[in-house]
Design a protein around this motif. Structure first.
Motif, PDB file in Angstrom:
ATOM      1  N   SER A 457       0.830  -1.209   0.000  1.00 29.01           N
ATOM      2  CA  SER A 457       0.000   0.000   0.000  1.00 29.01           C
ATOM      3  C   SER A 457       0.867   1.262   0.000  1.00 29.01           C
ATOM      4  CB  SER A 457      -0.934   0.007   1.217  1.00 29.01           C
ATOM      5  OG  SER A 457      -0.181  -0.023   2.421  1.00 29.01           O
ATOM      6  N   ILE A 458       1.988   1.229   0.728  1.00 33.07           N
ATOM      7  CA  ILE A 458       2.892   2.380   0.769  1.00 33.07           C
ATOM      8  C   ILE A 458       3.614   2.525  -0.564  1.00 33.07           C
ATOM      9  CG2 ILE A 458       4.859   3.448   1.929  1.00 33.07           C
ATOM     10  CD1 ILE A 458       2.404   3.320   3.662  1.00 33.07           C
ATOM     11  N   ALA A 461       1.255   4.074  -2.904  1.00 36.13           N
ATOM     12  CA  ALA A 461       1.074   5.499  -2.611  1.00 36.13           C
ATOM     13  C   ALA A 461       2.223   6.312  -3.190  1.00 36.13           C
ATOM     14  CB  ALA A 461       0.981   5.712  -1.098  1.00 36.13           C
ATOM     15  N   GLU A 527      -4.185   4.903   1.183  1.00 38.27           N
ATOM     16  CA  GLU A 527      -3.156   5.840   1.646  1.00 38.27           C
ATOM     17  C   GLU A 527      -3.316   7.209   0.966  1.00 38.27           C
ATOM     18  OE1 GLU A 527      -1.239   5.434   4.034  1.00 38.27           O
ATOM     19  OE2 GLU A 527      -1.212   3.273   4.364  1.00 38.27           O
TER      20      GLU A 527
END
Length: 610
Positions: A457-458, A461, A527
């Protein structure tokens, strides 16, 4: 060095019952002193330090070579670490055990001599200053002395270092300053320049040390031109951002040693009180002030850099700061960069080169010498293109240093231009499109994050932030200020950089945030907050805020207030979630990818509208 020659001459006369020395012999003696004796400290300008390393008298201390005479090196603790120095013999003042071991390692480095000698001299006043560690060092040396001699070989020194008392002889650890969350919060708010409660960070990084803070000094030919009143502090900052000072241009000394109260200093200040210097503060601000203002302490010199005009002098031939030296200082800035003044009078213009003061014997144009005759004026863009073609370099920046005045019979205007050779053939093809640049940043960022253990997810993002980080450059204000047509869609400015006055404070990254907020893949991403924060901070703003004039023109007051508040609240929430260091690290990934992609595209890394 002259004092050393005088002492040698006196010794020569004493040995010859007062016989006078011929002028030729005096000159030969001075020359021999200059060749045989070298001085090394941490307060020499980088350029002269580089020359010192190439001096014949330094060669015996840097490599193993046959000698025909004795050479001497007078050094401060600057010679202890970071340099592979070698000597046959040494005389040293008593210092703490850790420093003394470093110095001893410089003697008989090649292991070829059996008669190397080290004399350590203690001073009673010095002993009082560092009482415990110096007394302990002296005690250890005496305990390991056999028949008035101390074995200083590596094996013998290891025995001393392994003794239980050795740590007591080391230099005291600098006093540490307690860190609090309040201080970390203040330091993290980098978009706020003036916070009275925010202290300088150095004591927390290094501890409290007697030689800190420090001040740097440099000399540049263009200082007088940059001191024109029409230039703003932002434009001065931009100049040094595009043409930064290098280590070879600067010297540094403890700030407390820069004093203006002595008779010599007061006389110098009075003689030059109206001359202007530039002061670069550690927070990025740059301002012009007079010598008188500088001496009165109107600006803090802690970790700041003073840039003097070369004609002011202040640097002796050995590279030390010396107010008694009136000789113009050599400008040793990057020679691949050309600094040129473009002067327009009425319907004519010419170029005037700002030429560095070069060493004697070099052939160059004098400062301010006209390098081109007057030509008919068309446009500023055409004039710069002409110079680019002549120099085969690209104009990185243009600053208008003088505007035409209504009362002038023949209106005059002047620009200061910065030219540099293209870093690659692709740089000459023109600026890339925004979409292409953003895609290139995404590719670089994905290669970087593949090497990390960040959650998907990071990583996602970061990629989305890269994909939308320059959307604000589509705005016609940015395109026009960058020298393009309003709908140009280019990622980088044309020659000369972004026109600050036309930009009028607009921040393209804030424009990017406004645009990215409505992107479906951003809105639906878990995010979302991190994506928008990374976009907002990729040029250092949004920690915690943007200035009012940074918003895209045309936004309603309600939208500006809501967006500005969300930028600040988002920063606070994310810093609480990720912590001070991790959030800053995530921001740095996007910045670095942006810089790498720009370099790969052959563009100058984006600084033009920071």
């Amino acid at each position: 060095m002259e004092k050393l020659a005088i002492q040698a001459e006196e010794s020569w006369r004493n040995q010859r019952a007062g016989e006078s020395m011929e002028k030729a012999e005096k000159n030969a003696l001075l020359r021999e002193c200059q060749e045989s004796v070298s001085i090394l400290t941490g307060e020499i300008r980088g350029h002269e330090r580089d020359l010192l390393m190439k001096k014949p008298g330094m060669a015996p201390f840097l490599e193993e070579i046959p000698l025909e005479r004795t050479y001497y090196l007078v050094s401060t603790s600057a010679g202890e670490v970071g340099m592979d120095l070698h000597a046959d013999h040494m005389v040293s003042d008593l210092t703490t055990l850790d420093s003394l071991v470093q110095r001893l390692g410089r003697v008989n480095r090649f292991g070829k001599r059996s008669d190397s000698r080290v004399d350590v001299v203690s001073d009673s006043s010095q002993m009082k200053e560092k009482k415990e560690s110096l007394f302990k060092t002296l005690s250890l040396l005496e305990d390991h002395t056999r028949e008035s001699t101390l074995d200083a070989s590596p094996i013998a020194l290891r025995e001393i270092l392994e003794s239980p008392e050795a740590h007591e002889a080391f230099a005291p650890i600098p006093e540490r300053v307690h860190t609090t969350d309040i201080l970390l919060d203040l330091w993290s708010q980098t978009s706020l320049n003036d916070i009275p409660a925010r202290p300088e960070v150095a004591p927390w990084l290094h501890g409290i040390q007697e030689n800190l803070p420090e001040t740097w000094m440099a000399w540049r030919e263009e200082v007088s031109t940059l001191s024109e009143p029409e230039l703003t502090e932002e434009e001065l900052f931009l100049w040094f951002q595009r043409f930064p000072l290098s280590s070879k241009e600067t010297l540094r000394r403890p700030t407390w040693r820069i004093k203006w109260t002595g008779a010599k200093e007061k006389k110098w200040v009075e003689s030059h009180k109206d001359e202007r210097v530039l002061l670069l503060s550690p927070n990025g601000q740059c301002r012009s002030l007079t010598i008188e203002e500088l001496s009165q302490g109107e600006s803090s010199l802690n970790f700041a850099t003073i840039v003097f005009p070369t004609g002011l002098g202040g640097l002796n031939p050995d590279g030390f700061w010396d107010l008694s030296s009136t000789t113009p200082v050599e400008d040793v800035a990057d020679p691949s960069v050309d600094r040129v003044v473009l002067e327009k009078r009425g319907d004519r213009y010419r170029f005037i080169e700002i030429s560095p003061q070069l060493s004697k014997g070099s052939e160059s144009k004098e400062e301010g010498e006209e390098v081109d005759s007057w030509s008919p004026w068309t446009t500023l863009k055409e004039a710069m293109r002409e110079k680019e073609s002549l120099l085969k370099k690209k104009c990185l920046l243009k600053l208008k240093v003088h505007r035409a005045q209504e009362w002038e019979d023949e209106p005059q205007e002047r620009w200061l231009l910065l030219f540099k050779e293209p870093s690659s053939p692709s740089e000459q093809k023109g600026a890339s499109k925004i979409d292409n640049h953003q895609e290139a940043v995404v590719r670089v960022l994905q290669r970087l994050t593949e090497k990390t253990s960040l959650p998907d997810s990071i990583k996602g993002a970061l990629s989305l932030a890269a994909a939308y980080h320059d959307l604000g450059k589509y705005h016609e204000r940015w395109q026009t200020a960058a020298g393009h047509e309003p709908q140009g869609g280019y990622a980088k400015p044309v020659s000369g950089g972004v026109d600050w006055r036309m930009l009028d404070g607009y921040r393209h990254e804030l424009g990017s945030v406004v645009e990215a907020m409505d992107k479906p893949d951003v809105q639906s991403h878990p995010e979302r907050e991190l994506i928008l924060h990374l976009i907002a901070t990729h040029h250092g703003w949004a920690r915690p805020h943007f200035e009012e004039r940074a918003f895209p023109p045309g936004l309603s007051e309600e939208t500006r207030n809501r967006t500005g508040l969300e930028v600040m609240k988002r920063f606070v929430r994310l810093q609480e979630r990720f912590g001070y260091w991790r959030l800053a690290w995530l921001e740095s990934l996007l910045r670095r990818a942006d810089g790498i992609a720009s370099k790969q595209e052959g563009e100058v890394e984006e600084m033009s509208d920071e």
